[in-house]
Structures are given as C-alpha cells and as structure tokens.
Scaffold this active site. Structure first.
Site, PDB file in Angstrom:
ATOM      1  N   GLU A 112       0.882  -1.258  -0.143  1.00 43.27           N
ATOM      2  CA  GLU A 112      -0.101   0.077   0.066  1.00 43.27           C
ATOM      3  C   GLU A 112       0.752   1.344  -0.052  1.00 43.27           C
ATOM      4  O   GLU A 112       2.117   1.251   0.653  1.00 43.27           O
ATOM      5  CB  GLU A 112      -0.779   0.020   1.144  1.00 43.27           C
ATOM      6  N   CYS A 353      -2.844   1.795   7.919  1.00 43.15           N
ATOM      7  CA  CYS A 353      -2.030   1.122   7.045  1.00 43.15           C
ATOM      8  C   CYS A 353      -2.236  -0.593   7.117  1.00 43.15           C
ATOM      9  O   CYS A 353      -2.197  -1.081   8.184  1.00 43.15           O
ATOM     10  CB  CYS A 353      -0.649   1.346   7.298  1.00 43.15           C
TER      11      CYS A 353
END
Length: 378
Positions: A112, A353
């Site tokens: 990501e 995250c």
C-alpha cells in the site's frame, strides 16, 4: 452514502520472473549502471540516457527508450529486469482528496501507498516491505507477518506511479507505510541515494522522513551515513512497561537504549527526532501518561506527533475523545515540548496501513495477509 471512489483493476496474473541474479536496472546507481553497460560492450555515456529514462521520464517498457538502438534495448530486455508496479485498486477520499493505492509487485505480492495533499505540496507515504515482522499490537500491516523486503526499485516505483497518476510533482516522501524500514536498511539507503540524485527526481533529503519502531543497530548505522533526512521514532508509550504491551520490539531494545540511540542520532546528524505517539483510548492517553512523556523528553530537541489511532477491526483499540487529545497536547506544550496533532486525512477510506491490502486478500482468496501468494516468511 458512498464516500469512496474505487478504481479496481483485474487481479494481476503471476508472471515468470528472471533469476534473482539478473540486474534490477532501476535499483542501480548511475556509476553502477555505467560500469554494467561496459560488460555489455556499450559506451558508458549511454548510462545517463538510460538513467534519465528510468528516473526522470519513468518509462515502463524498454521500447520507450527511443534514443537507444534497438540492439541495446533488446540486450537490456534480455539481461536486466525493469521493475514496474501495477495499480490494483485506488481509493479516493471525497473529504480531502487523499488517495490510497494498492500496488501489485512483480511477483504478485501486494503493498500500500498513500498520497496526501497539503498546501506545501504532495506527500507520498510508501511501504518498505510486504508485510512486517514487528508485530505491533495496533497495526494492520503486521497481520500475517513479513513476506519479504522491497527492492529500491519497488520503493521508487510507488512514487513514480503515483506522480504519473496525478500528473503532479511529489515534493515529500515518508517511509512510514507497510513494513519496518530499518529491517530493510541496505535497500533503504540505496533508495534514498536514487531518490535524491539530481539525475532523477532530485528530491531533497530534508523532504524525506523515515520511521522506525526502534531497531537500535539500524538507527546507529543510519546515523553513521549522516543523511539530512528526518528520523521518526514510533514511541507510542512513555515507559518501558507500557511500550512492551504495545510493541514486542521493546523486549529486545528497551526504551532507555532506544532513547540513547535517538540522542546519538541527533548528535551525529544535527537532525532532531520526531516522536510518533498514537493515542489509544484508555491505554496511553491519561494525564499520568502525558506527565511521564514530558519527563522522558525533557531537555531533548525533538518534535512530538500525536496521532489519534486509526481503528483496526482485528484490534480492540479506539481513539480518545477530542478533549482528551487536546488536554494531552496542552500538557506537553506547557512543558516546552514541540507538539502537533496529526491532521486526519482520508477518514472515509481504508485509513490504517495494511487494511486495504488485507481486505483485498480476503475478497480474492489470496490469504489473510493479502499477499499475492499467501506465503509468510519469518
């Protein structure tokens, strides 16, 4: 009401990859690229042309290097790897324009990255590993463990693809996404060298922040390079006992040792440390915690970044009330400690995250960690 704009792409197919000994073209410095070309019987001056294609024009195919001979392009395609990341999903916040990217690595693993827009420019938060071995209790990135570390090219590619997606310059880079950067230190140092090279993007070292949970040997080695970057320590607790509850790394590197490494980093580089402190309701947000944090940081040239925690489904942690957050901040300020409350961006998308990667993995049957192959390595 839907609050995200999602741009899905078909799940990428795993492709056969060159042998690991095949040079990763985008991870080579300019002198290394020049030396490598001589082994192919090419003139060293070609290195700068190729380097600019890779890092300024950020091409995705050898055929785009139009000022090189077809023979040289063919030779590069045969003998080297050209790393390019594939955007699999992009979420865009309707609240503030923050964009979260799920990228597929060449081997199919997922990572990501986040684009954050500020008045002073575009900031990108990138990953340094697929997964993480640090096992911090409040983090989604560590669910499923570490798959592997990223190559310098894979770290650069996150910035390149985001910049090309928005058609704007990236001015700041934060290595604070998935993974522990100092657990991938050699590749991190090379990434910084490539990112700051004037023959590439030429981003200033002062515009780069690297976060660590407190790997003391890595902190000391990083300090020895005397870079102009900002080092951010994920502190999250004011005492060794409480830090051990939240961060298993504290069992190996106790808080006094970590703080000494921070002091030594400042002494060697002249760059003040940023202390990241995620506020967790009822865990580390009390007046007593604030007082202990003031005592810990007293006399240190530092900055504290208070972060109301992003809730993670698998963790029973929640944000404190706004009043508690501001009381905590005020206590630090009264003790002459520089402090800010991190502006919350992208609240209407998968904020914490690791969440987008994990969700994609569960939806596509690729393992609980959201990796392309469902593999976990210690």
């Amino acid at each position: 009401m839907q609050t995200t704009q999602t741009q899905p792409n078909p799940q990428p197919q795993l492709q056969p990859q060159p042998q690991p000994t095949t040079p990763d073209l985008k991870s080579l410095t300019l002198p290394e690229l020049s030396a490598y070309l001589t082994t192919l019987g090419e003139k060293p001056y070609r290195a700068k042309q190729i380097y600019e294609w890779l890092h300024k024009k950020q091409i995705t195919d050898y055929a785009q290097m139009t000022n090189l001979s077809k023979q040289l392009r063919t030779s590069l395609a045969v003998h080297t790897r050209l790393t390019v990341l594939t955007p699999v999903e992009i979420q865009t916040s309707k609240l503030d324009g923050t964009k979260k990217y799920l990228f597929a690595l060449p081997d199919g693993n997922m990572i990501e990255s986040v684009l954050m827009r500020y008045k002073h420019g575009n900031s990108v938060c990138i990953s340094s590993q697929a997964g993480c071995r640090m096992a911090c209790r409040f983090c989604a990135s560590t669910i499923g463990g570490l798959v592997r570390s990223l190559e310098p090219s894979e770290m650069l590619e996150q910035i390149y693809r985001i910049g090309q997606d928005i058609g704007e310059r990236i001015s700041n880079v934060v290595v604070m996404g998935m993974g522990e950067p100092l657990d991938n230190l050699d590749n991190l140092i090379r990434f910084i060298e490539l990112l700051t090279d004037a023959n590439g993007l030429g981003i200033s070292q002062r515009s780069i922040t690297v976060s660590t949970c407190g790997l003391v040997p890595g902190m000391r080695e990083l300090a020895a390079h005397k870079l102009g970057i900002t080092l951010a320590l994920s502190l999250h607790a004011p005492t060794q006992e409480k830090r051990r509850m939240l961060m298993p790394v504290a069992d190996t590197y106790a808080l006094p040792e970590v703080m000494q490494a921070c002091d030594d980093y400042f002494a060697q580089t002249g760059r003040r440390i940023t202390f990241e402190y995620s506020l967790i309701r009822g865990v580390n947000d009390t007046p007593e915690d604030a007082g202990q944090l003031c005592a810990l940081l007293a006399g240190r040239n530092c900055h504290v970044n208070l972060i109301p925690i992003n809730p993670v489904k698998e963790r029973d942690y929640r944000q404190p009330d706004e009043t508690i957050t501001f009381d905590f901040k005020n206590k630090l300020e009264k003790n002459k400690i520089n402090v800010t409350i991190r502006r919350e961006l992208g609240r209407d998308i998968d904020g914490a995250c690791g969440q987008l990667r994990k969700k994609y993995g569960m939806e596509h049957g690729s393992g609980p960690a959201g990796t392309g192959c469902g593999r976990k390595e210690a």
